[in-house]
Design a protein around this motif. Structure first.
Motif, PDB file in Angstrom:
ATOM      1  N   LYS A  48      30.183  36.012  31.741  1.00 25.85           N
ATOM      2  CA  LYS A  48      29.752  36.220  30.358  1.00 25.85           C
ATOM      3  C   LYS A  48      30.831  35.764  29.384  1.00 25.85           C
ATOM      4  CE  LYS A  48      28.060  39.632  27.125  1.00 25.85           C
ATOM      5  NZ  LYS A  48      27.793  41.030  26.868  1.00 25.85           N
ATOM      6  N   ALA A  49      32.089  36.064  29.678  1.00 26.52           N
ATOM      7  CA  ALA A  49      33.185  35.654  28.805  1.00 26.52           C
ATOM      8  C   ALA A  49      33.294  34.134  28.739  1.00 26.52           C
ATOM      9  CB  ALA A  49      34.492  36.263  29.287  1.00 26.52           C
ATOM     10  N   MET A  50      33.150  33.470  29.871  1.00 26.40           N
ATOM     11  CA  MET A  50      33.203  32.003  29.876  1.00 26.40           C
ATOM     12  C   MET A  50      32.043  31.408  29.092  1.00 26.40           C
ATOM     13  SD  MET A  50      35.837  30.729  31.320  1.00 26.40           S
ATOM     14  CE  MET A  50      35.315  29.076  31.669  1.00 26.40           C
ATOM     15  N   ARG A  51      30.864  31.996  29.238  1.00 23.97           N
ATOM     16  CA  ARG A  51      29.688  31.498  28.521  1.00 23.97           C
ATOM     17  C   ARG A  51      29.892  31.623  27.018  1.00 23.97           C
ATOM     18  NH1 ARG A  51      25.516  34.360  26.771  1.00 23.97           N
ATOM     19  NH2 ARG A  51      25.989  36.091  28.137  1.00 23.97           N
ATOM     20  N   VAL A  52      30.359  32.782  26.571  1.00 23.65           N
ATOM     21  CA  VAL A  52      30.579  32.999  25.137  1.00 23.65           C
ATOM     22  C   VAL A  52      31.686  32.075  24.626  1.00 23.65           C
ATOM     23  CG1 VAL A  52      31.366  34.684  23.431  1.00 23.65           C
ATOM     24  CG2 VAL A  52      29.693  35.349  25.143  1.00 23.65           C
ATOM     25  N   GLY A  53      32.751  31.925  25.392  1.00 25.68           N
ATOM     26  CA  GLY A  53      33.854  31.061  24.977  1.00 25.68           C
ATOM     27  C   GLY A  53      33.454  29.600  24.868  1.00 25.68           C
ATOM     28  N   LEU A  54      32.750  29.094  25.848  1.00 29.28           N
ATOM     29  CA  LEU A  54      32.315  27.698  25.795  1.00 29.28           C
ATOM     30  C   LEU A  54      31.287  27.475  24.692  1.00 29.28           C
ATOM     31  CD1 LEU A  54      32.109  26.830  29.585  1.00 29.28           C
ATOM     32  CD2 LEU A  54      33.757  25.989  27.920  1.00 29.28           C
ATOM     33  N   ASN A  55      30.438  28.454  24.456  1.00 25.46           N
ATOM     34  CA  ASN A  55      29.464  28.354  23.375  1.00 25.46           C
ATOM     35  C   ASN A  55      30.177  28.315  22.031  1.00 25.46           C
ATOM     36  OD1 ASN A  55      27.063  28.255  22.011  1.00 25.46           O
ATOM     37  ND2 ASN A  55      26.487  30.365  22.440  1.00 25.46           N
ATOM     38  N   ALA A  56      31.174  29.175  21.830  1.00 21.38           N
ATOM     39  CA  ALA A  56      31.931  29.193  20.581  1.00 21.38           C
ATOM     40  C   ALA A  56      32.672  27.869  20.389  1.00 21.38           C
ATOM     41  CB  ALA A  56      32.907  30.365  20.578  1.00 21.38           C
ATOM     42  N   VAL A  61      33.399  22.653  17.556  1.00 22.26           N
ATOM     43  CA  VAL A  61      33.599  21.204  17.650  1.00 22.26           C
ATOM     44  C   VAL A  61      32.400  20.451  17.074  1.00 22.26           C
ATOM     45  CG1 VAL A  61      33.837  19.282  19.281  1.00 22.26           C
ATOM     46  CG2 VAL A  61      35.211  21.341  19.561  1.00 22.26           C
ATOM     47  N   GLY A  62      31.210  20.931  17.339  1.00 22.19           N
ATOM     48  CA  GLY A  62      30.015  20.286  16.799  1.00 22.19           C
ATOM     49  C   GLY A  62      29.991  20.301  15.282  1.00 22.19           C
ATOM     50  N   ALA A  63      30.324  21.434  14.681  1.00 20.21           N
ATOM     51  CA  ALA A  63      30.321  21.524  13.214  1.00 20.21           C
ATOM     52  C   ALA A  63      31.353  20.582  12.615  1.00 20.21           C
ATOM     53  CB  ALA A  63      30.588  22.963  12.781  1.00 20.21           C
ATOM     54  N   ALA A  95      32.457  25.919   8.451  1.00 16.26           N
ATOM     55  CA  ALA A  95      31.205  26.175   9.173  1.00 16.26           C
ATOM     56  C   ALA A  95      31.483  26.446  10.651  1.00 16.26           C
ATOM     57  CB  ALA A  95      30.264  24.981   9.030  1.00 16.26           C
ATOM     58  N   GLY A  96      32.457  25.755  11.225  1.00 11.98           N
ATOM     59  CA  GLY A  96      32.820  25.983  12.629  1.00 11.98           C
ATOM     60  C   GLY A  96      33.345  27.384  12.852  1.00 11.98           C
ATOM     61  N   PHE A  97      34.215  27.854  11.955  1.00 12.25           N
ATOM     62  CA  PHE A  97      34.721  29.218  12.088  1.00 12.25           C
ATOM     63  C   PHE A  97      33.609  30.239  11.897  1.00 12.25           C
ATOM     64  CE2 PHE A  97      39.098  27.531  11.351  1.00 12.25           C
ATOM     65  CZ  PHE A  97      39.626  27.997  12.537  1.00 12.25           C
ATOM     66  N   TRP A  98      32.691  29.955  10.967  1.00  7.57           N
ATOM     67  CA  TRP A  98      31.556  30.874  10.785  1.00  7.57           C
ATOM     68  C   TRP A  98      30.704  30.926  12.058  1.00  7.57           C
ATOM     69  CZ3 TRP A  98      30.000  34.845   8.254  1.00  7.57           C
ATOM     70  CH2 TRP A  98      28.672  35.227   8.318  1.00  7.57           C
ATOM     71  N   ASN A  99      30.475  29.788  12.667  1.00  4.61           N
ATOM     72  CA  ASN A  99      29.692  29.753  13.907  1.00  4.61           C
ATOM     73  C   ASN A  99      30.394  30.507  15.033  1.00  4.61           C
ATOM     74  OD1 ASN A  99      27.634  28.278  12.767  1.00  4.61           O
ATOM     75  ND2 ASN A  99      28.389  26.308  13.511  1.00  4.61           N
ATOM     76  N   VAL A 100      31.720  30.359  15.123  1.00  6.82           N
ATOM     77  CA  VAL A 100      32.476  31.082  16.152  1.00  6.82           C
ATOM     78  C   VAL A 100      32.348  32.580  15.914  1.00  6.82           C
ATOM     79  CG1 VAL A 100      34.792  31.577  17.021  1.00  6.82           C
ATOM     80  CG2 VAL A 100      34.062  29.219  16.693  1.00  6.82           C
ATOM     81  N   TYR A 101      32.460  33.007  14.671  1.00  5.82           N
ATOM     82  CA  TYR A 101      32.310  34.428  14.354  1.00  5.82           C
ATOM     83  C   TYR A 101      30.906  34.913  14.718  1.00  5.82           C
ATOM     84  CZ  TYR A 101      31.435  38.606  11.643  1.00  5.82           C
ATOM     85  OH  TYR A 101      31.066  39.862  11.269  1.00  5.82           O
ATOM     86  N   ARG A 102      29.908  34.133  14.363  1.00  6.48           N
ATOM     87  CA  ARG A 102      28.522  34.509  14.627  1.00  6.48           C
ATOM     88  C   ARG A 102      28.243  34.607  16.130  1.00  6.48           C
ATOM     89  NH1 ARG A 102      24.450  31.381  15.835  1.00  6.48           N
ATOM     90  NH2 ARG A 102      25.591  29.512  15.298  1.00  6.48           N
ATOM     91  N   VAL A 103      28.801  33.691  16.914  1.00  5.03           N
ATOM     92  CA  VAL A 103      28.571  33.684  18.364  1.00  5.03           C
ATOM     93  C   VAL A 103      29.339  34.816  19.047  1.00  5.03           C
ATOM     94  CG1 VAL A 103      29.073  32.379  20.469  1.00  5.03           C
ATOM     95  CG2 VAL A 103      28.008  31.243  18.536  1.00  5.03           C
TER      96      VAL A 103
END
Length: 112
Positions: A48-56, A61-63, A95-103
């Motif tokens: 779960k930690a790896m999934r959340v980390g890679l998603n963040a 990077v995408g943003a 936007a990238g930091f906002w996405n990381v916070y949201r995820v």
């Protein structure tokens, strides 16, 4: 008659050994099934930690990359090099930091 009695005794002994072996095999099968069905909590948490980390990471990077490409193309089109690229990179990082916070934020019990 004694030969028949001996054969019957041998068959009974063989049947008893066969039943004993079958019982031992069933027991081993049940233990293996119970072991396979038991959840591995240490791997579950790591996964779960790896999934959340890679998603963040991919959200961040995408943003940044999308905003950089938009800024670069807008600069080429309007001839304002490098100002729109810099502005869009700033917006992309935000936007990238906002996405990381949201995820990464903890989910409420009713949320998915």
């Amino acid at each position: 008659m004694s030969d028949e009695d001996e054969e019957d005794a041998e068959r009974a002994a063989l049947n008893a050994r066969l039943e004993k072996l079958n019982a031992a095999l069933r027991k081993v099968d049940e233990e293996q099934a119970a072991e396979a069905a038991a959840p591995r909590t240490e791997r579950k948490g790591f996964t779960k930690a790896m999934r959340v980390g890679l998603n963040a990471f991919s959200e961040f990077v995408g943003a940044v990359l999308v905003s950089a490409v938009i800024g670069w193309q807008a600069d080429k089109w309007l001839g304002t090099t490098p100002w729109l690229l810099i502005v869009m990179l700033g917006l992309g990082v935000a936007a990238g930091f906002w996405n990381v916070y949201r995820v990464a934020k903890p989910k409420e019990p009713g949320e998915d």
